[in-house]
Enzyme design. Structure first.
Site, PDB file in Angstrom:
ATOM      1  N   ARG A   1      37.400  41.716  26.567  1.00 43.43           N
ATOM      2  CA  ARG A   1      37.152  43.144  26.760  1.00 43.43           C
ATOM      3  C   ARG A   1      38.297  43.916  26.115  1.00 43.43           C
ATOM      4  O   ARG A   1      39.401  43.979  26.649  1.00 43.43           O
ATOM      5  CB  ARG A   1      37.081  43.441  28.263  1.00 43.43           C
TER       6      ARG A   1
ATOM      7  N   HIS B   1      38.156  48.422  31.773  1.00 39.47           N
ATOM      8  CA  HIS B   1      36.992  47.975  32.535  1.00 39.47           C
ATOM      9  C   HIS B   1      35.957  49.093  32.616  1.00 39.47           C
ATOM     10  O   HIS B   1      34.775  48.887  32.369  1.00 39.47           O
ATOM     11  CB  HIS B   1      37.424  47.551  33.945  1.00 39.47           C
TER      12      HIS B   1
ATOM     13  N   TYR C   1      48.112  46.039  33.605  1.00 37.48           N
ATOM     14  CA  TYR C   1      48.010  44.636  34.006  1.00 37.48           C
ATOM     15  C   TYR C   1      47.903  43.635  32.854  1.00 37.48           C
ATOM     16  O   TYR C   1      47.861  42.430  33.098  1.00 37.48           O
ATOM     17  CB  TYR C   1      46.817  44.444  34.960  1.00 37.48           C
TER      18      TYR C   1
END
Length: 401
Positions: A294, A298, A307
């Protein structure tokens, strides 16, 4: 009695550890396989665009010529351009939220193009590319993210179920649908039907997914479980959810699992065609783990810089699904520069139409929220509708005094 196998090692990693006694080497090998693809990764096009022969899967793409590859390239470019436009419109306040698919175009276009019109696809909320391959007008997706529609297409006509927001819930829906195909005798030969269900690596930690695996296996449902492992379940990496590669989980339920390079549109097409063939002929479910990444957040409410490292992102840019097809076409003389310019111009026009539709979309009347929720209305629904409209009328009446 021999000890139960704890994990199935990748070739060359040595013997499997036994239950409750994984060796340090086995733990490391398992985690590495969840983040690097592993030796069992099925790939037909390398990141550099070189063709990799496969005895098992070449027959499933024997009909793919330069024209087909150009069409697959065009599909991915248009889908990516629409995705980027929708992402920008959310930032401009035109959409409530957007779920980017950047980097996952090959997994979605390749698997979507493997489906037959008689098949049914059950998406989660990121499958814009699959929707496109099923003939859904991407403008019909906008209403979901603008909060004006539940879904804007005929799901039966397109063989594409409405989006599912609840993580993993679509797996149960797809399993039930596929069981119905089996009960109605719609499997058994090349003309059989099949179902495909899309979910992410994070969903594999949900109970709904495992229940779907159990029911699908027990009833030999013609169902392809298509997991897009994009390495991050929001902020949680795959290795924090599984000790072994996700595709190996299928063995515990008694059906095949396979890992495919999710950035290789040709491999995704071939593997999905193979899996659907297995389902059509009554051999039961197949789990495909499309190993991809990805590239964006998100959703537009997420900040991936909190993160994950930029080095990881840069590494995956070198595996871009669109660029490897472009490189292959250029290397083999399958496309001229004019073709790529034409596709880019078409993609820009495609995005402009999406933008025009969004900016001119009429606001739906308040009673719209009661429409298309159930197949048929009911006294209770009509009562709720009347009470809500009466409540809104009260504001108008109050303003007159």
């Amino acid at each position: 009695m021999p000890s139960e196998q704890w994990t199935h090692p990748e070739p060359g990693d040595g013997p499997a550890a036994i239950a409750a006694q994984p060796s340090p080497e086995q733990v490391i090998a398992g985690l590495r396989a969840t983040s690097e693809g592993g030796a069992e990764l099925t790939q037909l096009l390398t990141p550099e665009g070189q063709r990799v022969p496969s005895t098992q899967f070449d027959p499933y793409v024997a009909d793919v010529d330069d024209e087909t590859l150009r069409n697959l390239y065009r599909d991915m470019v248009l889908v990516r351009r629409a995705d980027r436009e929708a992402n920008a419109m959310q930032r401009q306040g035109q959409l409530g939220i957007w779920v980017p698919l950047l980097g996952q175009e090959a997994a979605q276009v390749g698997s979507g193009r493997a489906l037959q019109p008689r098949d049914m696809a059950f998406p989660s909320y990121r499958e814009h590319g699959v929707a496109y391959t099923r003939g859904v007008d991407l403008r019909d997706l906008i209403g979901i993210f603008r909060c004006t529609d539940h879904s804007g297409w005929d799901y039966k006509a397109h063989g594409f179920h409405p989006y599912t927001i609840v993580i993993g819930n679509q797996v149960l829906n797809a399993t039930g649908y596929a069981m119905g195909q089996k009960f109605e005798g719609k499997v058994g030969d090349d003309d059989g039907e099949a179902t495909i269900c899309y979910f992410g690596d994070g969903a594999t930690s949900q109970g709904d997914v495992h229940e779907g695996f159990v029911w699908g296996a027990v009833y030999d449902a013609p169902l392809v479980f298509f997991c897009q492992n994009n390495q991050w379940a929001i902020s949680e990496p795959t290795e924090r959810q599984s000790r072994l590669p996700l595709y190996q989980r299928a063995r515990g339920y008694g059906f095949p699992g396979i890992r495919v390079d999710g950035n290789d549109v040709l491999a995704c097409l071939a593997v999905t065609r193979w899996a659907l063939e297995q389902c059509r002929h009554g051999n039961g479910p197949v789990l495909i783990e499309a190993f991809t990444y990805r590239m964006d957040a998100h959703t537009t409410t997420d900040d991936p810089t909190r993160y994950r490292l930029s080095d990881e992102l840069e590494e995956w840019k070198l595996k871009d699904p669109i660029e490897r097809v472009r490189a292959h076409l250029v290397r083999g003389g399958g496309a001229e520069p004019e073709f790529f310019d034409q596709v880019q111009a078409e993609a820009d026009e495609f995005a402009a139409q999406l933008r025009e539709h969004t900016f001119t979309m009429p606001e739906p009347p308040p009673e719209r929220i009661f429409s298309n929720v159930y197949a048929e209305s009911s006294p209770l629904l009509e009562q709720q509708r009347a009470e809500y409209l009466s409540y809104l009328d009260g504001f108008a009446t109050a303003g007159e005094h």
